[in-house]
Design an enzyme around this catalytic site. Structure first.
Site, PDB file in Angstrom:
ATOM      1  N   HIS A 160       0.835  -1.218   0.000  1.00 22.89           N
ATOM      2  CA  HIS A 160       0.000   0.000   0.000  1.00 22.89           C
ATOM      3  C   HIS A 160       0.867   1.265   0.000  1.00 22.89           C
ATOM      4  O   HIS A 160       0.446   2.290   0.522  1.00 22.89           O
ATOM      5  CB  HIS A 160      -0.967   0.033   1.199  1.00 22.89           C
ATOM      6  CG  HIS A 160      -1.679  -1.257   1.442  1.00 22.89           C
ATOM      7  ND1 HIS A 160      -2.891  -1.559   0.863  1.00 22.89           N
ATOM      8  CD2 HIS A 160      -1.330  -2.360   2.170  1.00 22.89           C
ATOM      9  CE1 HIS A 160      -3.271  -2.776   1.246  1.00 22.89           C
ATOM     10  NE2 HIS A 160      -2.335  -3.283   2.024  1.00 22.89           N
ATOM     11  N   SER A 291      13.577  20.856 -18.543  1.00 17.68           N
ATOM     12  CA  SER A 291      12.395  21.691 -18.709  1.00 17.68           C
ATOM     13  C   SER A 291      12.782  22.963 -19.453  1.00 17.68           C
ATOM     14  O   SER A 291      13.871  23.503 -19.252  1.00 17.68           O
ATOM     15  CB  SER A 291      11.827  22.045 -17.327  1.00 17.68           C
ATOM     16  OG  SER A 291      11.065  23.220 -17.389  1.00 17.68           O
ATOM     17  N   LYS A 297      15.346  21.337 -13.547  1.00 20.27           N
ATOM     18  CA  LYS A 297      14.671  20.045 -13.742  1.00 20.27           C
ATOM     19  C   LYS A 297      15.502  18.994 -14.469  1.00 20.27           C
ATOM     20  O   LYS A 297      16.200  19.290 -15.429  1.00 20.27           O
ATOM     21  CB  LYS A 297      13.357  20.252 -14.512  1.00 20.27           C
ATOM     22  CG  LYS A 297      12.282  21.013 -13.782  1.00 20.27           C
ATOM     23  CD  LYS A 297      11.874  20.402 -12.450  1.00 20.27           C
ATOM     24  CE  LYS A 297      11.010  19.184 -12.589  1.00 20.27           C
ATOM     25  NZ  LYS A 297       9.713  19.425 -13.151  1.00 20.27           N
ATOM     26  N   GLU A 304       8.195   7.841 -17.797  1.00 20.15           N
ATOM     27  CA  GLU A 304       6.791   8.263 -17.905  1.00 20.15           C
ATOM     28  C   GLU A 304       6.180   7.795 -19.217  1.00 20.15           C
ATOM     29  O   GLU A 304       5.015   7.387 -19.272  1.00 20.15           O
ATOM     30  CB  GLU A 304       6.692   9.787 -17.783  1.00 20.15           C
ATOM     31  CG  GLU A 304       6.961  10.260 -16.360  1.00 20.15           C
ATOM     32  CD  GLU A 304       7.220  11.753 -16.259  1.00 20.15           C
ATOM     33  OE1 GLU A 304       7.045  12.297 -15.172  1.00 20.15           O
ATOM     34  OE2 GLU A 304       7.617  12.375 -17.258  1.00 20.15           O
TER      35      GLU A 304
END
Ligand code: ARG
Length: 454
Positions: A160, A291, A297, A304
């Site tokens: 979890h 970025s 970044k 992703e």
């Protein structure tokens, strides 16, 4: 307008929009090599059954071999105005032969309905072979080298997404290795059961006998370098089934979706571990992007996209399943639409395995940060329960005692390790401070789990 494989019964020209709408050459050119292989085999069968003379067969095979070579070398320019790759190869053949009649004989006892299944099955066999022998292997060997470097690292295990119990990083990464090994087995099983057939005609079979197809089928793949010697060609058991079966595509796209789902889960783990909050790993810059606005970044876009593509793969599976579900026997043009999802799923998974192999090989674990997290006492709560069980306290009772101890630790802000021996005895007479202090040890905790094969 390119020449068609049909047209005798039509007076009118096909509407240009219909041509555009019905064509598949823009994607089925991937089947070119396999279609030519099918044509060469078919010519041999026609010659053996006296449907072609030896001279005719030799002429056709010579021209087909040239086309075959050009496709392999990437030299054949496909005609985008053709209806499909099968038409394209036939037209190419016609261009290269002086005898316009000869090419017309090639289509004796043949239909694109049979050709398309034959070529697609060979494509699938080949792609599965590449996937299993190269892409999955390369991925697993990257995982193996990461595993070897970090074998003994212990990390918090989660259920979890909450701290659960200490586990070996080797087992965590090993889980992904097992997933991919299962995927490989799944593909091998599917490929072994994929029957490549010829002789269905359009749907009802052909005037060439089952025996003649059986004889012609023997060792027929051996002259083609890209085909495995182990693959076999069989005559069709049921011609209606041969042209209407797309189970193999559904199975393969499904198996590819499972790989994509596994890779997506790995990506999600790595994304979480790469956050500042976790800071368990450092992804190599070569596998990250930046970025345009925020200069600091370093984003895990590769991971992703792997996570995102899993959705595309599922969509591909659903699209083939939905396309098939309402089709009456036998061939229907809807089936032309099975190829894009199939090709797309293969291509995405193959690329994902390659890019992830590179990313994994260069991944660095932040061991001090992981060690820091292992100081959380809650990770050892189960070990305290086992300690009490060892002292003959019934499990459920031990669970409650340690639960109460944890509750007190949270509410008082006091670590269990810092509590006095007297305080500990308030929870259970069996809680001995000297003993339990030793239990807050990741190595000990992992080593006390004996049910795992090591
Ligand atoms: N391009 C077609 C396909 O991929 C070929 C089959 C066409 N057959 C037919 N009977 N119209 O399915």
């Amino acid at each position: 307008m390119a020449k068609k494989l049909w047209g005798g019964r039509f007076d009118k020209e096909t509407d240009p929009l219909v041509e555009k709408f019905t064509r598949s050459i823009q994607f089925d050119s991937k089947l070119a090599l396999y279609d030519v292989i099918g044509s060469i085999i078919h010519v041999k069968i026609l010659a053996k059954t006296s449907n072609l003379t030896k001279v005719e067969a030799d002429t056709l095979i010579k021209a087909l071999n040239t086309i075959y070579k050009e496709i392999r070398e990437g030299k054949l320019a496909f005609d985008v105005n053709c209806e499909d790759i099968h038409t394209n190869i036939q037209n190419e053949l016609e261009k290269r032969l002086n005898d316009g009649n000869l090419v017309l004989k090639l289509h004796m006892a043949r239909s694109r309905n049979d050709q398309v299944v034959f070529a697609t099955k060979l494509y699938c066999k080949k792609m599965i072979e590449i996937l299993c022998k190269h892409d999955i292997e390369e991925f697993i060997s990257s995982l193996d080298s990461l595993l070897a470097q970090n074998k003994d690292v212990i990390m918090p295990g989660y259920t979890h997404m909450q701290h659960a119990q200490p586990v070996l990083l080797g087992d965590y990464l090993g889980t992904y290795k097992l997933m991919l090994l299962r995927d490989k087995e799944r593909f091998i099983y599917i490929a072994d059961n994929l029957k490549i057939t010829m002789g269905a005609g359009a749907l009802a079979g052909t005037p060439i006998s089952y025996k003649e197809y059986s004889e012609a089928a023997e060792n027929v793949f051996k002259e083609f370098e890209e085909l495995s010697q182990a693959w076999k060609l069989s005559p069709t058991e049921n011609s209606l089934d041969s042209v209407s079966d797309r189970d193999f595509i559904i199975e393969i796209v499904s198996a590819l979706s499972i790989v994509a789902m596994h890779l997506s889960r790995l990506s999600e783990d790595l994304i979480i571990w790469s956050t500042k909050e976790f800071d368990f790993i450092e992804i190599d810059e070569a596998f990250c992007t930046g970025s345009s606005l925020m200069p600091q970044k370093k984003n895990p876009d590769v991971l992703e996209l792997v996570r995102g593509y899993a959705g595309r793969l599922n969509g591909n599976l659903i699209s083939v399943l939905t396309m098939m579900k309402g089709l009456p026997l036998t061939y229907n043009r809807d089936m032309q639409l099975d190829k894009e999802p199939l090709f797309n799923s293969f291509e995405i998974v193959s690329l994902e395995l390659k890019v992830l192999a590179g990313l994994i090989k260069t991944l660095k674990f932040n061991k001090p940060k992981i060690e820091e997290c292992l100081k959380d006492e809650s990770l050892y709560a189960t070990d305290l329960v086992y300690y009490l069980v060892d002292k003959k306290v019934p499990f459920k009772q031990a669970h409650t005692i340690i639960g109460e101890l944890i509750k007190y630790s949270i509410s008082s802000g006091k670590k269990i390790k810092d509590m006095s021996g007297v305080k500990l005895k308030e929870f259970s007479e069996f809680l001995n401070k000297e003993d339990i202090i030793k239990l807050f040890d990741p190595k000990k905790s992992v080593e006390s789990k004996l049910s795992i094969k090591r």
